[in-house]
Motif scaffolding. Sequence first.
Motif, mmCIF file in Angstrom:
data_model
loop_
_atom_site.group_PDB
_atom_site.id
_atom_site.type_symbol
_atom_site.label_atom_id
_atom_site.label_comp_id
_atom_site.label_asym_id
_atom_site.label_seq_id
_atom_site.Cartn_x
_atom_site.Cartn_y
_atom_site.Cartn_z
ATOM 1 N N ARG A 1 0.825 -1.216 0.000
ATOM 2 C CA ARG A 1 0.000 0.000 0.000
ATOM 3 C C ARG A 1 0.856 1.261 0.000
ATOM 4 O O ARG A 1 0.437 2.292 -0.536
ATOM 5 C CB ARG A 1 -0.966 -0.005 1.182
ATOM 6 C CG ARG A 1 -0.344 0.168 2.535
ATOM 7 C CD ARG A 1 -1.407 0.378 3.606
ATOM 8 N NE ARG A 1 -2.233 -0.818 3.771
ATOM 9 C CZ ARG A 1 -3.294 -0.876 4.573
ATOM 10 N NH1 ARG A 1 -3.659 0.206 5.263
ATOM 11 N NH2 ARG A 1 -3.986 -1.978 4.705
ATOM 12 N N THR A 2 2.058 1.190 0.582
ATOM 13 C CA THR A 2 2.917 2.374 0.552
ATOM 14 C C THR A 2 3.304 2.736 -0.875
ATOM 15 O O THR A 2 3.465 3.917 -1.192
ATOM 16 C CB THR A 2 4.192 2.140 1.382
ATOM 17 O OG1 THR A 2 4.862 0.961 0.907
ATOM 18 C CG2 THR A 2 3.864 1.978 2.857
ATOM 19 N N THR A 3 3.443 1.716 -1.738
ATOM 20 C CA THR A 3 3.745 1.981 -3.153
ATOM 21 C C THR A 3 2.621 2.786 -3.794
ATOM 22 O O THR A 3 2.857 3.765 -4.525
ATOM 23 C CB THR A 3 3.941 0.658 -3.910
ATOM 24 O OG1 THR A 3 5.040 -0.046 -3.347
ATOM 25 C CG2 THR A 3 4.204 0.911 -5.395
ATOM 26 N N VAL A 4 1.395 2.389 -3.519
ATOM 27 C CA VAL A 4 0.236 3.060 -4.101
ATOM 28 C C VAL A 4 0.102 4.475 -3.537
ATOM 29 O O VAL A 4 -0.106 5.438 -4.284
ATOM 30 C CB VAL A 4 -1.046 2.249 -3.846
ATOM 31 C CG1 VAL A 4 -2.280 3.005 -4.340
ATOM 32 C CG2 VAL A 4 -0.952 0.894 -4.542
ATOM 33 N N TYR A 5 0.237 4.624 -2.226
ATOM 34 C CA TYR A 5 0.099 5.955 -1.620
ATOM 35 C C TYR A 5 1.218 6.887 -2.082
ATOM 36 O O TYR A 5 0.991 8.080 -2.311
ATOM 37 C CB TYR A 5 0.099 5.842 -0.097
ATOM 38 C CG TYR A 5 -1.238 5.442 0.474
ATOM 39 C CD1 TYR A 5 -2.247 6.386 0.672
ATOM 40 C CD2 TYR A 5 -1.497 4.118 0.803
ATOM 41 C CE1 TYR A 5 -3.480 6.022 1.187
ATOM 42 C CE2 TYR A 5 -2.733 3.742 1.325
ATOM 43 C CZ TYR A 5 -3.718 4.696 1.509
ATOM 44 O OH TYR A 5 -4.942 4.329 2.019
ATOM 45 N N ARG A 6 2.436 6.339 -2.224
ATOM 46 C CA ARG A 6 3.558 7.178 -2.629
ATOM 47 C C ARG A 6 3.400 7.645 -4.073
ATOM 48 O O ARG A 6 3.684 8.798 -4.400
ATOM 49 C CB ARG A 6 4.866 6.413 -2.458
ATOM 50 C CG ARG A 6 6.119 7.255 -2.768
ATOM 51 C CD ARG A 6 7.402 6.527 -2.408
ATOM 52 N NE ARG A 6 7.544 5.275 -3.138
ATOM 53 C CZ ARG A 6 7.464 4.069 -2.597
ATOM 54 N NH1 ARG A 6 7.253 3.935 -1.295
ATOM 55 N NH2 ARG A 6 7.606 2.974 -3.328
ATOM 56 N N ARG A 7 2.951 6.749 -4.951
ATOM 57 C CA ARG A 7 2.893 7.103 -6.372
ATOM 58 C C ARG A 7 1.656 7.921 -6.720
ATOM 59 O O ARG A 7 1.736 8.854 -7.524
ATOM 60 C CB ARG A 7 2.914 5.838 -7.221
ATOM 61 C CG ARG A 7 2.704 6.132 -8.702
ATOM 62 C CD ARG A 7 3.286 5.116 -9.605
ATOM 63 N NE ARG A 7 3.146 5.516 -10.995
ATOM 64 C CZ ARG A 7 3.660 4.864 -12.014
ATOM 65 N NH1 ARG A 7 4.386 3.785 -11.802
ATOM 66 N NH2 ARG A 7 3.485 5.282 -13.244
ATOM 67 N N TRP A 8 0.486 7.579 -6.117
ATOM 68 C CA TRP A 8 -0.746 8.260 -6.520
ATOM 69 C C TRP A 8 -1.268 9.211 -5.450
ATOM 70 O O TRP A 8 -1.754 10.285 -5.779
ATOM 71 C CB TRP A 8 -1.812 7.236 -6.914
ATOM 72 C CG TRP A 8 -1.514 6.588 -8.226
ATOM 73 C CD1 TRP A 8 -1.787 7.103 -9.469
ATOM 74 C CD2 TRP A 8 -0.850 5.340 -8.445
ATOM 75 N NE1 TRP A 8 -1.347 6.251 -10.457
ATOM 76 C CE2 TRP A 8 -0.759 5.149 -9.853
ATOM 77 C CE3 TRP A 8 -0.323 4.357 -7.619
ATOM 78 C CZ2 TRP A 8 -0.167 4.035 -10.424
ATOM 79 C CZ3 TRP A 8 0.263 3.232 -8.193
ATOM 80 C CH2 TRP A 8 0.349 3.078 -9.579
ATOM 81 N N GLY A 9 -1.214 8.820 -4.217
ATOM 82 C CA GLY A 9 -1.521 9.725 -3.120
ATOM 83 C C GLY A 9 -2.986 9.958 -2.823
ATOM 84 O O GLY A 9 -3.352 10.242 -1.684
ATOM 85 N N SER A 10 -3.847 9.887 -3.830
ATOM 86 C CA SER A 10 -5.272 10.135 -3.620
ATOM 87 C C SER A 10 -6.079 9.396 -4.677
ATOM 88 O O SER A 10 -5.566 9.030 -5.741
ATOM 89 C CB SER A 10 -5.580 11.639 -3.699
ATOM 90 O OG SER A 10 -5.403 12.103 -5.032
#
Length: 204
Positions: A54-63
């Motif tokens: 999930r950190t990958t997703v939050y870091r790349r897209w954020g919202s």
Amino acid sequence: MVLSEKPGNGGARPGGRTARVRTSVLEAAGDALAERGMDGLDLADVARRAGVGRTTVYRRWGSVPALVADLLQDMAEQSQPRAETGSLIEDLTANAHLVRETLAHPRQGPLFKAIIAAATCDERTARALHRFYEVRVREWAPCVERAVERDELPEGTDAHEVVRAVSAPLYYRLLASGGALDEETAERSARAAVAAARAGVYVR
């Protein structure tokens, strides 16, 4: 118009792990949108579906809006290219069938409904949706421009408006009337757009 709008072979995705992660995440996001709508789209759930951290997703897209914007960009890039048969009616009929097939698809139809609904109250999603359709309309506009060059249509015809006119009745059925999205409807939409264009309705 374009979309496919459903993913096709319009462009080759770059290779590498980063590209594979993006592909997996965007596919998972599209599945979640089709199943649950925008309100049910959650970055942690998308990460789980995609099999990435999930950190990958939050870091790349954020919202969620940023993820949806990237999904729409990818869909525009991967959509099927225009047909160029040398006949305006055949080209626009191909466009209408592509749009109909997309909107009637069990995954893509609900996905577009969810994104369009979200765009009515979220400016970032709206901008992403507008960019998606701008890309698809530009892809098909040369079919109309060639028809003007062949004297099939009046000089000064707005090619973008003609392309939009093809898909507008199909989106109306998807979003408002609930009417059938069948092949006959698609062909009628194309014929109506061509008839109006020949009559000079879309001359600037």
